[in-house]
Design a protein around this motif. Structure first.
Motif, mmCIF file in Angstrom:
data_model
loop_
_atom_site.group_PDB
_atom_site.id
_atom_site.type_symbol
_atom_site.label_atom_id
_atom_site.label_comp_id
_atom_site.label_asym_id
_atom_site.label_seq_id
_atom_site.Cartn_x
_atom_site.Cartn_y
_atom_site.Cartn_z
ATOM 1 N N GLY A 33 0.791 -1.218 0.000
ATOM 2 C CA GLY A 33 0.000 0.000 0.000
ATOM 3 C C GLY A 33 0.827 1.272 0.000
ATOM 4 O O GLY A 33 0.269 2.366 -0.040
ATOM 5 N N ILE A 34 2.133 1.131 0.031
ATOM 6 C CA ILE A 34 3.018 2.300 0.115
ATOM 7 C C ILE A 34 3.747 2.584 -1.193
ATOM 8 O O ILE A 34 3.882 3.730 -1.600
ATOM 9 N N VAL A 35 4.239 1.543 -1.843
ATOM 10 C CA VAL A 35 5.075 1.700 -3.035
ATOM 11 C C VAL A 35 4.187 1.700 -4.277
ATOM 12 O O VAL A 35 3.604 0.667 -4.632
ATOM 13 N N PRO A 36 4.064 2.831 -4.961
ATOM 14 C CA PRO A 36 3.124 2.919 -6.087
ATOM 15 C C PRO A 36 3.476 2.025 -7.276
ATOM 16 O O PRO A 36 2.586 1.666 -8.053
ATOM 17 N N GLU A 37 4.713 1.649 -7.422
ATOM 18 C CA GLU A 37 5.120 0.813 -8.563
ATOM 19 C C GLU A 37 4.589 -0.618 -8.469
ATOM 20 O O GLU A 37 4.547 -1.344 -9.472
ATOM 21 N N GLU A 39 2.299 -3.461 -8.754
ATOM 22 C CA GLU A 39 1.038 -3.822 -9.398
ATOM 23 C C GLU A 39 0.377 -4.978 -8.663
ATOM 24 O O GLU A 39 -0.841 -5.128 -8.696
ATOM 25 N N TRP A 41 1.088 -7.537 -4.967
ATOM 26 C CA TRP A 41 1.919 -7.703 -3.780
ATOM 27 C C TRP A 41 1.307 -8.736 -2.854
ATOM 28 O O TRP A 41 0.145 -8.630 -2.476
ATOM 29 N N VAL A 62 5.703 -5.714 -11.041
ATOM 30 C CA VAL A 62 5.808 -4.313 -11.441
ATOM 31 C C VAL A 62 5.701 -4.246 -12.966
ATOM 32 O O VAL A 62 5.838 -5.256 -13.650
ATOM 33 N N ALA A 67 10.265 0.451 -13.301
ATOM 34 C CA ALA A 67 9.432 0.349 -12.096
ATOM 35 C C ALA A 67 10.095 -0.544 -11.055
ATOM 36 O O ALA A 67 10.043 -0.253 -9.855
ATOM 37 N N ARG A 70 12.729 1.530 -9.373
ATOM 38 C CA ARG A 70 12.129 2.483 -8.433
ATOM 39 C C ARG A 70 11.639 1.782 -7.166
ATOM 40 O O ARG A 70 11.792 2.305 -6.066
ATOM 41 N N TYR A 71 11.054 0.608 -7.334
ATOM 42 C CA TYR A 71 10.615 -0.164 -6.167
ATOM 43 C C TYR A 71 11.799 -0.505 -5.272
ATOM 44 O O TYR A 71 11.750 -0.297 -4.059
ATOM 45 N N HIS A 74 13.042 2.493 -3.457
ATOM 46 C CA HIS A 74 12.063 3.219 -2.642
ATOM 47 C C HIS A 74 12.484 3.167 -1.164
ATOM 48 O O HIS A 74 12.870 2.111 -0.657
#
Length: 97
Positions: A33-37, A39, A41, A62, A67, A70-71, A74
């Motif tokens: 719920g925190i890392v927007p990348e 898709e 989890w 991702v 992505a 970035r994950y 993060h």
């Protein structure tokens, strides 16, 4: 899409019910719920106790290599992974699907 799989093995003598382990699990449970990348989890304890089995698993996805980068970079992921470094080792696999 890229599937990102991680399997964790607790160090010798480390128990699942230790507070530091519980805190590390909670940190990973919250990442979705925190890392927007991310898709997809999911993470959970392994339910088998075979000698070759790892203890904890992450299954995520991702969009692409950018992505994934970035994950991995993060701050929330870095903090969560840092907790596990204290008491576990792990292996990863990243593949396109």
């Amino acid at each position: 899409m890229i599937r990102h799989l991680v399997l964790f093995k607790l160090d010798e003598g480390v128990r699942r019910d230790e507070p530091r382990v519980a805190e590390a699990v909670k940190a990973f449970e919250e990442l979705g719920g925190i890392v927007p990348e991310l898709e997809f989890w999911e993470c959970a304890w392994n339910i088998t106790d075979r000698d070759i089995a790892y203890d904890y698993a992450i299954n995520s996805a991702v969009a692409d290599r950018d992505a994934l980068k970035r994950y991995i970079e993060h701050p929330a992921h870095q903090a969560a992974a840092g907790r596990w470094r204290e008491f576990a080792t792990w292996v990863i696999a990243d593949y396109e699907f």
